[in-house]
Design a protein around this motif. Structure first.
Motif, PDB file in Angstrom:
ATOM      1  N   ILE A 259      57.425  56.246  36.105  1.00  0.00           N
ATOM      2  CA  ILE A 259      57.478  56.799  34.749  1.00  0.00           C
ATOM      3  C   ILE A 259      57.787  55.719  33.732  1.00  0.00           C
ATOM      4  N   LEU A 260      58.664  54.813  34.081  1.00  0.00           N
ATOM      5  CA  LEU A 260      59.091  53.782  33.139  1.00  0.00           C
ATOM      6  C   LEU A 260      58.133  52.605  33.077  1.00  0.00           C
ATOM      7  N   ALA A 261      57.460  52.301  34.170  1.00  0.00           N
ATOM      8  CA  ALA A 261      56.579  51.126  34.177  1.00  0.00           C
ATOM      9  C   ALA A 261      55.593  51.204  35.328  1.00  0.00           C
ATOM     10  N   ASP A 262      54.402  50.696  35.095  1.00  0.00           N
ATOM     11  CA  ASP A 262      53.378  50.570  36.131  1.00  0.00           C
ATOM     12  C   ASP A 262      53.823  49.477  37.099  1.00  0.00           C
ATOM     13  N   SER A 263      53.967  49.819  38.366  1.00  0.00           N
ATOM     14  CA  SER A 263      54.483  48.854  39.341  1.00  0.00           C
ATOM     15  C   SER A 263      53.536  47.691  39.598  1.00  0.00           C
ATOM     16  N   THR A 264      52.283  47.796  39.166  1.00  0.00           N
ATOM     17  CA  THR A 264      51.320  46.716  39.393  1.00  0.00           C
ATOM     18  C   THR A 264      51.078  45.865  38.146  1.00  0.00           C
ATOM     19  N   ALA A 265      51.659  46.265  37.024  1.00  0.00           N
ATOM     20  CA  ALA A 265      51.297  45.635  35.741  1.00  0.00           C
ATOM     21  C   ALA A 265      51.592  44.137  35.716  1.00  0.00           C
ATOM     22  N   GLN A 266      52.796  43.741  36.094  1.00  0.00           N
ATOM     23  CA  GLN A 266      53.153  42.321  36.024  1.00  0.00           C
ATOM     24  C   GLN A 266      52.348  41.496  37.013  1.00  0.00           C
ATOM     25  N   ASP A 267      52.137  42.043  38.205  1.00  0.00           N
ATOM     26  CA  ASP A 267      51.356  41.313  39.206  1.00  0.00           C
ATOM     27  C   ASP A 267      49.919  41.126  38.736  1.00  0.00           C
ATOM     28  N   MET A 268      49.332  42.177  38.194  1.00  0.00           N
ATOM     29  CA  MET A 268      47.941  42.083  37.756  1.00  0.00           C
ATOM     30  C   MET A 268      47.793  41.207  36.510  1.00  0.00           C
ATOM     31  N   LYS A 269      48.855  41.058  35.749  1.00  0.00           N
ATOM     32  CA  LYS A 269      48.814  40.135  34.612  1.00  0.00           C
ATOM     33  C   LYS A 269      48.612  38.710  35.102  1.00  0.00           C
ATOM     34  N   VAL A 270      49.313  38.337  36.177  1.00  0.00           N
ATOM     35  CA  VAL A 270      49.144  37.001  36.758  1.00  0.00           C
ATOM     36  C   VAL A 270      47.746  36.849  37.352  1.00  0.00           C
ATOM     37  N   VAL A 271      47.272  37.898  38.034  1.00  0.00           N
ATOM     38  CA  VAL A 271      45.920  37.877  38.588  1.00  0.00           C
ATOM     39  C   VAL A 271      44.904  37.643  37.468  1.00  0.00           C
ATOM     40  N   SER A 272      45.079  38.344  36.361  1.00  0.00           N
ATOM     41  CA  SER A 272      44.146  38.202  35.236  1.00  0.00           C
ATOM     42  C   SER A 272      44.205  36.807  34.623  1.00  0.00           C
ATOM     43  N   GLU A 273      45.389  36.244  34.554  1.00  0.00           N
ATOM     44  CA  GLU A 273      45.526  34.891  34.006  1.00  0.00           C
ATOM     45  C   GLU A 273      44.750  33.878  34.838  1.00  0.00           C
ATOM     46  N   PHE A 274      44.642  34.125  36.130  1.00  0.00           N
ATOM     47  CA  PHE A 274      43.878  33.222  36.998  1.00  0.00           C
ATOM     48  C   PHE A 274      42.383  33.494  36.898  1.00  0.00           C
ATOM     49  N   LEU A 275      41.991  34.784  36.903  1.00  0.00           N
ATOM     50  CA  LEU A 275      40.589  35.139  37.030  1.00  0.00           C
ATOM     51  C   LEU A 275      39.836  35.231  35.696  1.00  0.00           C
ATOM     52  N   ASP A 276      40.483  35.710  34.648  1.00  0.00           N
ATOM     53  CA  ASP A 276      39.769  35.948  33.390  1.00  0.00           C
ATOM     54  C   ASP A 276      39.059  34.704  32.852  1.00  0.00           C
ATOM     55  N   PRO A 277      39.691  33.527  32.860  1.00  0.00           N
ATOM     56  CA  PRO A 277      38.969  32.337  32.383  1.00  0.00           C
ATOM     57  C   PRO A 277      37.726  32.015  33.222  1.00  0.00           C
ATOM     58  N   ILE A 278      37.772  32.331  34.523  1.00  0.00           N
ATOM     59  CA  ILE A 278      36.608  32.094  35.376  1.00  0.00           C
ATOM     60  C   ILE A 278      35.457  32.988  34.954  1.00  0.00           C
ATOM     61  N   PHE A 279      35.746  34.264  34.708  1.00  0.00           N
ATOM     62  CA  PHE A 279      34.702  35.202  34.292  1.00  0.00           C
ATOM     63  C   PHE A 279      34.165  34.851  32.908  1.00  0.00           C
ATOM     64  N   GLU A 280      35.062  34.498  32.010  1.00  0.00           N
ATOM     65  CA  GLU A 280      34.633  34.160  30.642  1.00  0.00           C
ATOM     66  C   GLU A 280      33.738  32.929  30.639  1.00  0.00           C
ATOM     67  N   ALA A 281      34.090  31.942  31.451  1.00  0.00           N
ATOM     68  CA  ALA A 281      33.275  30.727  31.530  1.00  0.00           C
ATOM     69  C   ALA A 281      31.901  31.028  32.125  1.00  0.00           C
ATOM     70  N   ALA A 282      31.855  31.892  33.125  1.00  0.00           N
ATOM     71  CA  ALA A 282      30.575  32.248  33.745  1.00  0.00           C
ATOM     72  C   ALA A 282      29.680  32.986  32.758  1.00  0.00           C
ATOM     73  N   LEU A 283      30.266  33.868  31.961  1.00  0.00           N
ATOM     74  CA  LEU A 283      29.484  34.590  30.952  1.00  0.00           C
ATOM     75  C   LEU A 283      28.948  33.632  29.898  1.00  0.00           C
ATOM     76  N   ARG A 284      29.762  32.655  29.500  1.00  0.00           N
ATOM     77  CA  ARG A 284      29.296  31.670  28.512  1.00  0.00           C
ATOM     78  C   ARG A 284      28.169  30.827  29.083  1.00  0.00           C
ATOM     79  N   ARG A 285      28.328  30.393  30.331  1.00  0.00           N
ATOM     80  CA  ARG A 285      27.270  29.585  30.950  1.00  0.00           C
ATOM     81  C   ARG A 285      25.957  30.347  31.005  1.00  0.00           C
ATOM     82  N   HIS A 286      26.052  31.588  31.373  1.00  0.00           N
ATOM     83  CA  HIS A 286      24.829  32.374  31.509  1.00  0.00           C
ATOM     84  C   HIS A 286      24.150  32.596  30.169  1.00  0.00           C
TER      85      HIS A 286
END
Length: 336
Positions: A259-286
């Motif tokens: 109720i107070l917080a999504d138990s995956t939110a902080q973990d997925m924030k770190v996952v996104s910090e690693f993966l999002d730049p990879i996806f953004e770069a691939a979209l730009r290249r394409h």
């Protein structure tokens, strides 16, 4: 082992329905507390040191290969019977959907990827990703050879010290990952994560660079600061998987525990910090790639490169690659 939510309860109506279908009721786990709460508590306590599937396997020794845990008055059928698994995954898989309850529990980690979708949506995701895994690409083992050699070298270093390592070949409980809470310390888990991330993204998570943990009885200390920095992605991705496993165990009641917080939110924030730049770069290249550049990268195309040719939807690309990364850590994952 497979997990199915729902089933025939032992109420009079459930018994009558089973009789009409020529079925018999699945043996039910009987706890001492209402709603089998004592069994739920026992599972969570054992998660600290055991495989997630071990409590179910222990119950199966007493009740047989198929049983009903019935947590909080919800029928949860678990089976290790090969013919049942074949029916669910091969011959009649269209009648064993993930469903809404499952989808809500894993959405914050897997989104709407191939392992969290049904029907036409599942077919769409499968159609997008399956062509990438063709015979020619799968026959190139250079990436895997390199990580295998690195893994063996790490193991040999510890063996020379006459010390044990946490090798840990995981079991499986459907999508409930059979990983220990400290999964990043698992040598094979690190190997599969590093090789899968490099193969799929072109960027290695490099979790094998972090120091392996020492057995507790050696008196040696592990450089946890180094491990947390280098293997952060491995840590948090494992913890996010662990969180959705807890949700699935709790069934429909899991939102009450967050109720107070999504138990995956902080973990997925770190996952996104690693993966999002990879996806953004691939979209730009394409979007800007010249024809010559495309030809130069055709031989070493990653899954991300493949997906950006099919869609520019960032969420679709991210969800799909996270789902396949999960499968990379457990290649026998159901749903594919």
């Amino acid at each position: 082992m497979a997990f199915v939510s729902g089933g025939f309860g032992r109420s009079p109506s459930g018994r009558r329905k089973a009789t009409r279908l020529g079925a018999r009721l699945v043996p039910r786990v009987q706890g001492e507390w209402p709603g089998n709460l004592d069994k739920v508590v026992d599972i969570f306590m054992r998660l600290e040191n055991e495989y997630l599937g071990q409590p179910a396997l222990d119950e199966m020794k007493e009740l047989g290969p198929t049983l009903n845990f019935r947590f909080f008055w919800e029928d949860d059928i678990m089976t290790s019977e090969p013919q049942h698994l074949k029916t669910m995954l091969v011959t009649d898989h269209q009648n064993y959907v993930k469903g809404v309850k499952f989808g809500k529990a894993v959405d914050s980690v897997l989104g709407t990827g191939v392992f969290n979708s049904d029907g036409e949506t599942w077919k769409l995701h499968r159609t997008m990703t399956r062509p990438f895994f063709n015979h020619d690409r799968m026959s190139h083992f250079e990436i895997f050879d390199r990580h295998v050699n690195r893994t063996i070298a790490l193991a040999k270093e510890r063996f020379k010290m006459d010390l044990a390592i946490d090798f840990q070949v995981g079991l499986q409980l459907g999508i409930l990952t059979s990983l220990l809470k400290n999964c990043p310390q698992d040598l094979i888990s690190r190997f599969t994560l590093d090789s899968a991330s490099e193969f799929l993204f072109g960027h290695c998570t490099d979790s094998l660079s972090a120091e392996l943990p020492f057995p507790r009885n050696t008196g040696e200390s592990t450089d946890t600061i180094q491990r947390d920095i280098i293997a952060a992605f491995s840590d948090v991705f494992s913890q996010a998987q662990h969180a959705i496993s807890r949700r699935l165990i709790l069934g429909s009641t899991w939102p009450m525990t967050e109720i107070l917080a999504d138990s995956t939110a902080q973990d997925m924030k770190v996952v996104s910090e690693f993966l999002d730049p990879i996806f953004e770069a691939a979209l730009r290249r394409h979007s800007t790639a010249a024809k010559s550049d495309e030809n130069n990268t055709a031989g070493n195309e990653t899954l991300v490169d493949h997906l950006v040719k099919l869609t520019s939807d960032f969420k679709v690309i991210k969800d799909e690659t996270l789902n396949i990364l999960l499968a990379g850590r457990d290649s026998s994952h159901p749903g594919w």
